[in-house]
Design a protein around this motif. Structure first.
Motif, mmCIF file in Angstrom:
data_model
loop_
_atom_site.group_PDB
_atom_site.id
_atom_site.type_symbol
_atom_site.label_atom_id
_atom_site.label_comp_id
_atom_site.label_asym_id
_atom_site.label_seq_id
_atom_site.Cartn_x
_atom_site.Cartn_y
_atom_site.Cartn_z
ATOM 1 N N LEU A 23 0.790 -1.226 0.000
ATOM 2 C CA LEU A 23 0.000 0.000 0.000
ATOM 3 C C LEU A 23 0.824 1.280 0.000
ATOM 4 N N SER A 24 2.141 1.180 -0.145
ATOM 5 C CA SER A 24 2.937 2.400 -0.220
ATOM 6 C C SER A 24 4.151 2.202 -1.123
ATOM 7 N N GLN A 26 7.557 4.665 -3.111
ATOM 8 C CA GLN A 26 8.229 5.953 -3.223
ATOM 9 C C GLN A 26 9.324 5.868 -4.269
ATOM 10 N N ARG A 39 6.092 10.214 -2.920
ATOM 11 C CA ARG A 39 5.633 9.087 -2.106
ATOM 12 C C ARG A 39 4.118 8.986 -2.234
ATOM 13 N N ALA A 40 3.625 7.760 -2.382
ATOM 14 C CA ALA A 40 2.179 7.521 -2.461
ATOM 15 C C ALA A 40 1.815 6.419 -1.487
ATOM 16 N N THR A 41 0.739 6.650 -0.743
ATOM 17 C CA THR A 41 0.263 5.674 0.224
ATOM 18 C C THR A 41 -1.231 5.475 0.017
ATOM 19 N N SER A 43 -4.825 2.926 1.174
ATOM 20 C CA SER A 43 -5.408 2.260 2.333
ATOM 21 C C SER A 43 -6.269 1.109 1.845
#
Length: 64
Positions: A23-24, A26, A39-41, A43
């Motif tokens: 789920l994350s 970078q 950076r992408a996160t 859920s």
């Protein structure tokens, strides 16, 4: 998710890829003025709770 992120970025040199979990992600993007961290996160999907009836109310019966 890392592949999707790279397709959405503006043109530039990318490096330092990391995907510590599902789920994350970078990476570093350098468009010519020095690298910057992207950076992408995400859920996990939220599952709705089943409906509840008010306390003290009798249960309902289908078809009545």
């Amino acid at each position: 998710m890392l592949h999707l992120l790279t397709t959405l970025l503006p043109p530039g040199r990318t490096s330092g890829y990391a995907a510590p979990d599902d789920l994350s992600v970078q990476l570093y993007l350098d468009e010519g003025a020095g690298p910057g961290l992207v950076r992408a996160t995400g859920s996990p999907p939220v599952r709705p709770s089943p409906p509840t009836r008010p306390s003290g109310s009798p249960p309902t019966r289908a078809g009545t």
